[in-house]
Motif scaffolding. Structure first.
Motif, PDB file in Angstrom:
ATOM      1  N   ALA A 100       0.847  -1.196   0.000  1.00 29.61           N
ATOM      2  CA  ALA A 100       0.000   0.000   0.000  1.00 29.61           C
ATOM      3  C   ALA A 100       0.878   1.240   0.000  1.00 29.61           C
ATOM      4  O   ALA A 100       1.929   1.265   0.661  1.00 29.61           O
ATOM      5  N   GLN A 101       0.450   2.236  -0.731  1.00 32.16           N
ATOM      6  CA  GLN A 101       1.145   3.519  -0.725  1.00 32.16           C
ATOM      7  C   GLN A 101       0.129   4.633  -0.570  1.00 32.16           C
ATOM      8  O   GLN A 101      -0.998   4.541  -1.052  1.00 32.16           O
ATOM      9  N   GLY A 102       0.538   5.701   0.141  1.00 31.01           N
ATOM     10  CA  GLY A 102      -0.401   6.781   0.406  1.00 31.01           C
ATOM     11  C   GLY A 102       0.279   8.132   0.389  1.00 31.01           C
ATOM     12  O   GLY A 102       1.494   8.244   0.602  1.00 31.01           O
ATOM     13  N   TYR A 103      -0.534   9.135   0.155  1.00 27.23           N
ATOM     14  CA  TYR A 103      -0.053  10.502  -0.018  1.00 27.23           C
ATOM     15  C   TYR A 103      -0.727  11.400   1.015  1.00 27.23           C
ATOM     16  O   TYR A 103      -1.955  11.380   1.142  1.00 27.23           O
ATOM     17  N   CYS A 104       0.078  12.194   1.749  1.00 28.28           N
ATOM     18  CA  CYS A 104      -0.488  13.137   2.729  1.00 28.28           C
ATOM     19  C   CYS A 104      -1.324  12.344   3.750  1.00 28.28           C
ATOM     20  O   CYS A 104      -0.788  11.495   4.460  1.00 28.28           O
ATOM     21  N   PHE A 105      -2.617  12.581   3.830  1.00 26.39           N
ATOM     22  CA  PHE A 105      -3.507  11.800   4.686  1.00 26.39           C
ATOM     23  C   PHE A 105      -3.328  10.310   4.431  1.00 26.39           C
ATOM     24  O   PHE A 105      -3.250   9.493   5.362  1.00 26.39           O
ATOM     25  N   GLY A 106      -3.235   9.932   3.170  1.00 27.27           N
ATOM     26  CA  GLY A 106      -3.073   8.530   2.810  1.00 27.27           C
ATOM     27  C   GLY A 106      -1.764   7.941   3.295  1.00 27.27           C
ATOM     28  O   GLY A 106      -1.688   6.750   3.624  1.00 27.27           O
ATOM     29  N   GLY A 107      -0.726   8.763   3.341  1.00 26.77           N
ATOM     30  CA  GLY A 107       0.548   8.294   3.867  1.00 26.77           C
ATOM     31  C   GLY A 107       0.441   7.922   5.331  1.00 26.77           C
ATOM     32  O   GLY A 107       1.005   6.920   5.783  1.00 26.77           O
ATOM     33  N   ALA A 108      -0.285   8.751   6.088  1.00 29.23           N
ATOM     34  CA  ALA A 108      -0.516   8.442   7.505  1.00 29.23           C
ATOM     35  C   ALA A 108      -1.342   7.167   7.649  1.00 29.23           C
ATOM     36  O   ALA A 108      -1.089   6.343   8.531  1.00 29.23           O
ATOM     37  N   VAL A 109      -2.331   6.996   6.761  1.00 31.48           N
ATOM     38  CA  VAL A 109      -3.188   5.813   6.823  1.00 31.48           C
ATOM     39  C   VAL A 109      -2.373   4.536   6.636  1.00 31.48           C
ATOM     40  O   VAL A 109      -2.485   3.590   7.423  1.00 31.48           O
ATOM     41  N   VAL A 110      -1.531   4.481   5.600  1.00 28.22           N
ATOM     42  CA  VAL A 110      -0.803   3.238   5.344  1.00 28.22           C
ATOM     43  C   VAL A 110       0.190   2.938   6.463  1.00 28.22           C
ATOM     44  O   VAL A 110       0.410   1.774   6.807  1.00 28.22           O
ATOM     45  N   LEU A 111       0.778   3.972   7.047  1.00 32.23           N
ATOM     46  CA  LEU A 111       1.691   3.743   8.169  1.00 32.23           C
ATOM     47  C   LEU A 111       0.939   3.181   9.370  1.00 32.23           C
ATOM     48  O   LEU A 111       1.436   2.283  10.065  1.00 32.23           O
ATOM     49  N   ASN A 112      -0.257   3.695   9.611  1.00 28.13           N
ATOM     50  CA  ASN A 112      -1.038   3.169  10.729  1.00 28.13           C
ATOM     51  C   ASN A 112      -1.499   1.745  10.473  1.00 28.13           C
ATOM     52  O   ASN A 112      -1.579   0.931  11.408  1.00 28.13           O
ATOM     53  N   MET A 113      -1.797   1.408   9.225  1.00 29.60           N
ATOM     54  CA  MET A 113      -2.170   0.031   8.922  1.00 29.60           C
ATOM     55  C   MET A 113      -0.986  -0.894   9.178  1.00 29.60           C
ATOM     56  O   MET A 113      -1.152  -2.031   9.655  1.00 29.60           O
ATOM     57  N   ALA A 114       0.231  -0.424   8.884  1.00 31.26           N
ATOM     58  CA  ALA A 114       1.420  -1.217   9.198  1.00 31.26           C
ATOM     59  C   ALA A 114       1.592  -1.343  10.708  1.00 31.26           C
ATOM     60  O   ALA A 114       1.911  -2.428  11.215  1.00 31.26           O
ATOM     61  N   ARG A 115       1.385  -0.252  11.430  1.00 29.71           N
ATOM     62  CA  ARG A 115       1.503  -0.298  12.896  1.00 29.71           C
ATOM     63  C   ARG A 115       0.510  -1.281  13.506  1.00 29.71           C
ATOM     64  O   ARG A 115       0.786  -1.911  14.531  1.00 29.71           O
TER      65      ARG A 115
END
Length: 266
Positions: free
Chosen positions: A139-154
């Motif tokens: 998964a890759q995300g931009y701005c808000f989406g970047g935070a989303v993918v990092l949280n899904m990894a967490r």
């Protein structure tokens, strides 16, 4: 024997060549539901590639599921992946005004369980596609989406890797060693006022304590939204500290392609 094509033969040849080009990139708009709410996603794949291939989820900026997100999905399809530009807000919730975008984002992030459920539902849409090897998903995300993918990894979701472009690096989620199975890449701007150096430092510490496999690339002098060619117009219209940076965008994309080659190698 060689010679010029007759007008009819030339027209047929042109038609066939155009058809072949058009046949390569396939796209499909997909509506799906989560908790009774309708969401709109966008699938892209190359049908000239044979067999199953890795799938990549694309998570939009805070503006919502817009043309930029769909363009990124098409770029991934051209690179040999099946991509799904998902929708974290709900059908029709897309805007070009910061106040409305902030309201959409606040609603989506207000309930972390709902946010995860929306991501998981989109992942299932991608996994179920005929072209996708459902054991190889990123998964890759931009701005808000970047935070989303990092949280899904967490949260330990079943992802091979995640890539965050100018995404927020702060999170209320504190993973323990072993929680994060996905490999992580972060690309951030050294002059990003929305992701300051202190936040980057805290992220690095958190990831090290979680024993995550991660990397952070910071581009000196680069602002928020550096991946989006439309960022300069937004900066001018709304006096926001954002800006497109072609060099940073190209380096980030090239790094992402190398990353996917590594994590998807079989």
């Amino acid at each position: 024997m060689t010679g010029k094509l007759t007008p009819l033969a030339a027209a047929i040849a042109l038609s066939l060549s155009v058809g072949a080009v058009n046949a390569e990139l396939q796209t499909e708009t997909v509506e799906y539901t989560v908790d009774g709410k309708t969401f709109t996603g966008y699938l892209a794949w190359n049908d000239s590639d044979q067999g199953e291939r890795p799938g990549v989820l694309v998570v939009h900026e805070w503006w919502g599921h817009n043309e930029f997100a769909r363009d990124q999905a098409e770029k991934l399809a051209a690179a040999g992946y099946t991509a799904f530009a998902l929708d974290m807000y709900g059908k029709g919730k897309v805007t070009d005004h910061p106040k409305e975008a902030q309201a959409f984002m606040k609603e989506a992030t207000g309930d972390p369980e709902k946010l995860q459920a929306r991501f998981a539902a989109a992942m299932e849409q991608l996994r179920n596609h005929d072209t996708v090897d459902d054991n190889r998903i990123a998964a890759q995300g931009y701005c808000f989406g970047g935070a989303v993918v990092l949280n899904m990894a967490r949260l330990g979701m079943d992802l091979d890797g995640v890539v965050s472009y100018h995404g927020s690096l702060g999170s209320p989620i504190t993973p323990e060693p072993g929680d994060i199975s996905a490999r992580i890449q972060v690309y951030t701007g050294g002059a990003d006022q929305m992701v300051p150096a202190e936040q980057v430092g805290t992220f690095v510490t958190d990831m090290q304590q979680a024993q995550a496999d991660f990397s952070v690339t910071s581009f000196p002098g680069v602002q928020h939204s550096f991946m989006n060619p439309g960022a300069d117009a937004i900066a001018e219209e709304f006096d926001m500290p954002v800006g497109y940076n072609e060099a940073a965008a190209e380096r980030s994309w090239e790094g992402t392609m190398r990353f996917y080659q590594e994590i998807f190698a079989r």
